[in-house]
Design an enzyme around this catalytic site. Structure first.
Site, PDB file in Angstrom:
ATOM      1  N   LYS A 196      73.264 -11.604  71.691  1.00 48.83           N
ATOM      2  CA  LYS A 196      72.159 -11.983  72.581  1.00 48.83           C
ATOM      3  C   LYS A 196      71.054 -10.947  72.425  1.00 48.83           C
ATOM      4  O   LYS A 196      71.242  -9.764  72.707  1.00 48.83           O
ATOM      5  CB  LYS A 196      72.632 -12.051  74.034  1.00 48.83           C
ATOM      6  N   LYS A 251      72.031 -16.168  70.691  1.00 48.68           N
ATOM      7  CA  LYS A 251      70.938 -16.495  71.604  1.00 48.68           C
ATOM      8  C   LYS A 251      69.799 -15.506  71.395  1.00 48.68           C
ATOM      9  O   LYS A 251      70.050 -14.295  71.377  1.00 48.68           O
ATOM     10  CB  LYS A 251      71.439 -16.436  73.049  1.00 48.68           C
TER      11      LYS A 251
END
Length: 328
Positions: A196, A251
């Protein structure tokens, strides 16, 4: 006949924002077509989602009150816990993922417990005030793990099928796995937000959960990944798998398709990508201005995730895309 990549509704996970109240359906200003939903409205959304062939939703909570220990995240009557129970009664076969992060529930908007950088000695010590400069405080990793584990058990108890820790604290997957197993939830799986990045594409999401104002000028670069790093993503994924993750996620999505490909080829585990709020908003804004064919651009972006190697995509376009796919 020769198409190499197929896109079907089964590839989608639909994010839903849930909030207190009755009959609430409040559109997120920066995300056209995305709403903050009360429990009753979320159940309706879940029912339609499942009817279109989308197998899973992921729930994000907007608590009535926020504090410095994220009480709304782990309380058994928390908004996500309430919504999970309601959906499971009405749509029992829909898979529910529970996002496990504390930013929605913290008064300061960070993903973990904070304390003054000068060094408070306990969880109960004073924390940085909302809007304080990032240099004034630090994230307390291990105290955060305790709250993440408590949140995960509470969600599992409510009926969540897959825990999705998104905080990027060190050791969080191991702490969550141990807590779930000890509480009798060995069957509950973990989809880790393993790679992320500290991205500019999260802005509309922070509008949706109300953390943008609280976070102020601070950022999350001390615990989310540098967008310049690719090799680090492989190390992060390897650590999470060692700690017990069943599935992993990259992400954001579109700016990191190279990372999706590398993760899938290196580990051969179920690999997901999150088409985040900024990606969704960007496509919709361009379409609204007549600069893109919005429907075609969205579908092309989703097929790109699959072509890159993603087994599935978390996307705010899931319901609309599923309708188009069903219509042929």
């Amino acid at each position: 006949m020769v198409r190499e990549t197929r896109l079907t509704p089964e590839a989608f996970v639909y994010p839903i924002f849930v909030c207190p109240g009755q009959g609430v359906r409040k559109e997120v200003r920066s995300m056209p077509g995305v709403f903050n939903l009360s429990v009753d409205e979320a159940v309706k959304e879940a029912r339609e989602t499942y009817s279109l062939g989308v197998p899973a939703v992921i729930l994000f909570g907007l608590p009535e009150k926020k504090d410095e220990v994220a009480t709304g995240a782990w309380a058994d009557d928390g908004i996500v816990q309430q919504t999970t129970r309601a959906i499971k009664r009405e749509v029992p076969n829909l898979i529910i993922l529970g996002d496990v992060c504390l930013c929605e529930y913290m008064s300061h908007g960070h993903c973990g417990v904070v304390r003054p950088a000068s060094g408070a000695q306990s969880l109960g010590a004073a924390v940085a005030a909302p809007g304080a400069a990032v240099t004034d405080y630090e994230i307390v990793n291990d105290a955060t793990l305790e709250l993440l584990a408590r949140t995960s058990v509470s969600l599992a108890r409510a009926g969540v099928d897959i825990i999705a820790p998104s905080d990027m604290m060190d050791g969080r997957v191991g702490a969550v796995r141990e807590a779930l197993d000890e509480a009798g939830f060995a069957h509950v799986r973990i989809m880790s937000y393993a790679a992320k990045y500290a991205s500019a594409f999260y802005g509309p999401f922070r509008d949706a959960i109300g953390s943008k104002t609280a976070l102020g000028s601070a950022d999350k670069r001390t615990y989310q990944m540098d967008p310049a790093n690719g090799d680090e993503a492989l190390r992060e994924v390897a650590l999470d798998l060692q700690e017990g993750a069943d599935m992993v996620m990259v992400k954001p999505g579109m700016p990191y398709l190279d990372v999706v490909r590398r993760v899938k080829e290196a580990f051969r585990v179920p690999t997901y990508a999150y088409q985040v709020s900024g990606e969704y908003a960007m496509l919709h804004a361009a379409a609204a201005n007549g600069w893109l064919d919005g429907e075609r651009a969205v579908m092309e972006s989703l097929i790109g995730f699959k072509r890159a190697g993603a087994d599935g995509v978390l996307t705010y376009a899931a319901v609309d895309a599923a309708r188009r796919l069903k219509a042929g």
